[in-house]
Design a protein around this motif. Structure first.
Motif, short mmCIF file in Angstrom:
data_model
loop_
_atom_site.label_atom_id
_atom_site.label_comp_id
_atom_site.label_asym_id
_atom_site.label_seq_id
_atom_site.Cartn_x
_atom_site.Cartn_y
_atom_site.Cartn_z
N MET A 1 0.83 -1.19 0.00
CA MET A 1 0.00 0.00 0.00
C MET A 1 0.88 1.25 0.00
O MET A 1 1.93 1.28 0.63
N ALA A 2 0.43 2.26 -0.72
CA ALA A 2 1.18 3.51 -0.79
C ALA A 2 1.15 4.23 0.54
O ALA A 2 0.24 4.07 1.34
N THR A 3 2.18 5.05 0.76
CA THR A 3 2.22 5.89 1.95
C THR A 3 1.65 7.27 1.62
O THR A 3 1.56 7.66 0.45
N GLN A 6 4.20 9.19 -0.33
CA GLN A 6 4.29 8.84 -1.75
C GLN A 6 3.16 9.51 -2.55
O GLN A 6 3.39 10.05 -3.63
N LEU A 7 1.96 9.46 -2.03
CA LEU A 7 0.83 10.05 -2.75
C LEU A 7 0.91 11.57 -2.74
O LEU A 7 0.47 12.22 -3.70
#
Length: 210
Positions: A1-3, A6-7
Motif C-alpha cells: 500500500m502507498a504511503t 508517496q501520494l
C-alpha cells in the motif's frame, strides 16, 4: 500500500504538470493559436496507440506510452525551448540540456524510489535513443511536430521550417512503416508549400545536397 508521503509526491508532480497545459510551443493549431506542450504530448500518445499495430517490431506498449507521456514532463520546470531557437543560437543547446537534466533529477528526488528512478531511466532512454521503443517514441515526437505545422497557417512557418519538412528521414529509417508515415506527412507539407507558391523542388535539392 502507498504511503501518504508517496501520494503527496504524486500530487506535487501532478500540480507541476498542470503547467504543461499553458507552456506554449512554437507550433500553432489550425485555429490560429499556439499549442501547449500538453497538447503535443496527448497527440503523440494517440499516435502511439494508432501506430502500434503497424510497427515492424513488437513494442512494449506500456513502456512506449510512459516514455511518450514523460518525455516533455521536465518542461513544466525547465520550459520549452524550440529547436529553431537553438538553430539561431547553438549555445542554447547546452543551456537546454543543463535545465532539463536538473529538472529530471528534481523529479526523481521528489518521487523517490522506485517511481522516481523509473521515470528518470525512461527519460534518459528516450534522450539516448538506445532502444527500439525509444527510437519509436522519438520518431513520434518529430512526426507530430511536422503534422502540427502542416495543420497551421503557413504564415506561422519560419523559412528554416521549409527545409526541416524534408529532414525527417534520420528519425524513421529503422522502421519501414514509420518511414511510410513520414512520407505521407512530408508530402502533405510539400503540397501545402506548393499551394503557397513555395519552390519545393529547390528546397528539396538544397536539403539533399546540404
Amino acid at each position: 500500500m502507498a504511503t501518504i508521503a508517496q501520494l503527496t509526491a504524486v500530487m506535487d508532480v501532478l500540480k507541476l504538470a498542470e503547467r504543461l497545459k499553458f507552456e506554449l510551443r512554437h507550433s500553432y493549431t489550425s485555429s490560429g493559436r499556439q499549442e501547449s506542450v500538453a497538447e503535443h504530448t496527448w497527440r503523440m500518445s494517440l499516435m502511439a496507440v494508432l501506430m502500434e499495430p503497424y510497427l515492424e517490431q513488437k513494442a512494449d506498449m506500456a513502456k512506449l506510452l510512459k516514455m511518450v507521456i514523460i518525455h516533455d514532463l521536465i518542461e513544466a520546470e525547465a520550459g520549452d525551448m524550440s529547436v529553431l531557437d537553438i538553430l539561431r543560437d547553438p549555445s542554447l543547446k547546452l543551456v537546454k540540456q543543463q535545465r532539463e537534466i536538473q529538472a529530471i533529477e528534481n523529479l526523481r528526488e521528489k518521487l523517490g524510489e522506485p517511481l522516481g528512478a523509473e521515470i528518470y531511466a525512461l527519460w534518459f532512454e528516450f534522450e539516448d535513443k538506445s532502444t527500439y521503443v525509444a527510437k519509436v517514441a522519438n520518431a513520434f515526437d518529430k512526426l507530430e511536430v511536422q503534422l502540427q505545422h502542416n495543420e497551421a497557417d503557413i504564415t506561422t512557418w519560419e523559412p528554416i521550417e521549409y527545409d526541416l519538412s524534408y529532414m525527417m528521414d534520420r528519425h524513421v529509417g529503422f522502421d519501414a512503416n514509420l518511414k511510410m508515415l513520414k512520407d505521407l506527412i512530408e508530402e502533405q507539407a510539400d503540397q501545402k508549400m506548393k499551394l503557397s507558391g513555395v519552390d519545393t523542388a529547390a528546397i528539396r535539392s538544397r536539403v539533399l545536397f546540404a
